[in-house]
Design a protein around this motif. Sequence first.
Motif, short mmCIF file in Angstrom:
data_model
loop_
_atom_site.label_atom_id
_atom_site.label_comp_id
_atom_site.label_asym_id
_atom_site.label_seq_id
_atom_site.Cartn_x
_atom_site.Cartn_y
_atom_site.Cartn_z
N THR A 1 0.83 -1.20 0.00
CA THR A 1 0.00 0.00 0.00
C THR A 1 0.86 1.25 0.00
O THR A 1 0.59 2.21 -0.74
CB THR A 1 -0.96 -0.01 1.22
OG1 THR A 1 -1.77 -1.19 1.15
CG2 THR A 1 -1.83 1.22 1.25
N ILE A 2 1.90 1.24 0.78
CA ILE A 2 2.79 2.40 0.87
C ILE A 2 3.57 2.60 -0.43
O ILE A 2 3.58 3.69 -1.00
CB ILE A 2 3.73 2.28 2.09
CG1 ILE A 2 2.90 2.32 3.38
CG2 ILE A 2 4.79 3.39 2.06
CD1 ILE A 2 3.66 1.92 4.63
N VAL A 3 4.21 1.55 -0.91
CA VAL A 3 5.05 1.71 -2.11
C VAL A 3 4.23 1.94 -3.38
O VAL A 3 4.70 2.60 -4.31
CB VAL A 3 6.06 0.54 -2.30
CG1 VAL A 3 6.98 0.44 -1.09
CG2 VAL A 3 5.36 -0.77 -2.58
N ASP A 4 3.00 1.44 -3.40
CA ASP A 4 2.15 1.66 -4.57
C ASP A 4 1.76 3.12 -4.74
O ASP A 4 1.33 3.53 -5.82
CB ASP A 4 0.89 0.79 -4.50
CG ASP A 4 1.17 -0.68 -4.78
OD1 ASP A 4 2.29 -1.02 -5.19
OD2 ASP A 4 0.24 -1.50 -4.58
N THR A 5 1.89 3.92 -3.69
CA THR A 5 1.60 5.36 -3.78
C THR A 5 2.86 6.16 -4.11
O THR A 5 2.81 7.40 -4.13
CB THR A 5 0.98 5.89 -2.47
OG1 THR A 5 1.93 5.74 -1.41
CG2 THR A 5 -0.32 5.18 -2.14
N GLY A 6 3.97 5.48 -4.33
CA GLY A 6 5.22 6.16 -4.65
C GLY A 6 6.07 6.51 -3.46
O GLY A 6 7.11 7.14 -3.59
N CYS A 7 5.62 6.10 -2.28
CA CYS A 7 6.38 6.38 -1.05
C CYS A 7 7.30 5.21 -0.72
O CYS A 7 7.18 4.14 -1.30
CB CYS A 7 5.40 6.63 0.10
SG CYS A 7 4.34 8.06 -0.17
N SER A 8 8.21 5.43 0.21
CA SER A 8 9.14 4.39 0.66
C SER A 8 9.02 4.21 2.16
O SER A 8 8.79 5.18 2.89
CB SER A 8 10.58 4.78 0.35
OG SER A 8 10.76 4.99 -1.03
N VAL A 9 9.20 2.98 2.63
CA VAL A 9 9.20 2.68 4.06
C VAL A 9 10.66 2.62 4.50
O VAL A 9 11.39 1.70 4.15
CB VAL A 9 8.51 1.33 4.36
CG1 VAL A 9 8.41 1.10 5.86
CG2 VAL A 9 7.15 1.25 3.69
N MET A 10 11.09 3.62 5.26
CA MET A 10 12.49 3.70 5.65
C MET A 10 12.82 2.80 6.83
O MET A 10 13.90 2.22 6.89
CB MET A 10 12.88 5.15 5.97
CG MET A 10 12.61 6.12 4.81
SD MET A 10 13.16 5.51 3.20
CE MET A 10 14.90 5.41 3.46
N ASP A 11 11.87 2.69 7.79
CA ASP A 11 12.15 1.88 8.97
C ASP A 11 10.87 1.49 9.67
O ASP A 11 9.78 1.90 9.27
CB ASP A 11 13.08 2.63 9.94
CG ASP A 11 12.54 3.96 10.41
OD1 ASP A 11 11.30 4.11 10.55
OD2 ASP A 11 13.33 4.88 10.66
N VAL A 12 11.02 0.67 10.68
CA VAL A 12 9.93 0.33 11.59
C VAL A 12 10.47 0.50 13.01
O VAL A 12 11.61 0.12 13.30
CB VAL A 12 9.39 -1.11 11.36
CG1 VAL A 12 10.47 -2.16 11.54
CG2 VAL A 12 8.20 -1.40 12.28
N THR A 13 9.65 1.13 13.87
CA THR A 13 10.06 1.38 15.25
C THR A 13 8.97 0.89 16.18
O THR A 13 7.78 1.10 15.92
CB THR A 13 10.31 2.88 15.49
OG1 THR A 13 11.34 3.33 14.60
CG2 THR A 13 10.72 3.16 16.93
N VAL A 14 9.38 0.23 17.26
CA VAL A 14 8.44 -0.18 18.30
C VAL A 14 8.97 0.30 19.64
O VAL A 14 10.16 0.55 19.80
CB VAL A 14 8.22 -1.72 18.34
CG1 VAL A 14 7.60 -2.21 17.04
CG2 VAL A 14 9.51 -2.46 18.62
N GLU A 15 8.06 0.42 20.60
CA GLU A 15 8.44 0.81 21.96
C GLU A 15 8.32 -0.43 22.83
O GLU A 15 7.22 -0.82 23.22
CB GLU A 15 7.51 1.93 22.46
CG GLU A 15 7.92 2.49 23.79
CD GLU A 15 9.21 3.31 23.74
OE1 GLU A 15 9.92 3.32 24.76
OE2 GLU A 15 9.51 3.91 22.70
N HIS A 16 9.44 -1.07 23.12
CA HIS A 16 9.48 -2.30 23.90
C HIS A 16 9.47 -1.96 25.38
O HIS A 16 10.15 -1.02 25.81
CB HIS A 16 10.74 -3.10 23.52
CG HIS A 16 10.75 -4.49 24.04
ND1 HIS A 16 11.21 -4.79 25.29
CD2 HIS A 16 10.34 -5.64 23.47
CE1 HIS A 16 11.10 -6.10 25.48
NE2 HIS A 16 10.57 -6.63 24.38
N PRO A 17 8.72 -2.73 26.20
CA PRO A 17 8.64 -2.40 27.63
C PRO A 17 9.95 -2.57 28.39
O PRO A 17 10.14 -1.94 29.43
CB PRO A 17 7.56 -3.35 28.15
CG PRO A 17 7.47 -4.44 27.16
CD PRO A 17 7.87 -3.86 25.84
#
Length: 174
Positions: free
Chosen positions: A86-102
């Motif tokens: 969905t993201i790349v089909d709009t011409g955008c790029s996913v640079m990273d993924v971030t989570v907040e671990h307890p």
Amino acid sequence: MNAAQRRDALQKALYESDQPVSASSLAAQFGVSRQIIVGDVALLRAEGLPIIATPRGYLVQRRSTQNCSTIACRHSRDALLDELYTIVDTGCSVMDVTVEHPVYGQMTGNLAIASRLEADAFWHCLLENSAAPLCELTGDVHLHTIRYPSEMALTHCLEALQAKGYLLKTDPAV
């Protein structure tokens, strides 16, 4: 070529590439083992070079935050590949993924995914390694840094993610 010369050549090769370069291909290029390249990259990082590891290889992190936005998402593992598409089909790029671990706090995985082909490679890497995506550590909640070519592309991206229910909604009553 001695070790210092190899690291200089390695640095040059990474800076000249706009795509991730695997440790295996670098090892073949320089006639050394993959582990030697891993060690060289560690030494270059210790010297302050902004080298990141993505699922497809090493990449020099470009510091520009121009045309970048952070979005909050939530979806199951089954929807991960569709989210990336969905993201790349709009011409955008996913640079990273971030989570907040307890326990560990903020954890970020570099992705640099700009096409369906790269999304597929990431997905297959997860499967081949029986690895869980980071979002599974936090009840599927995660952030992405999105790079976009225009405001219109970002708007289309956000609308498409919203329509699929992937954007994390905020409750105004809270």
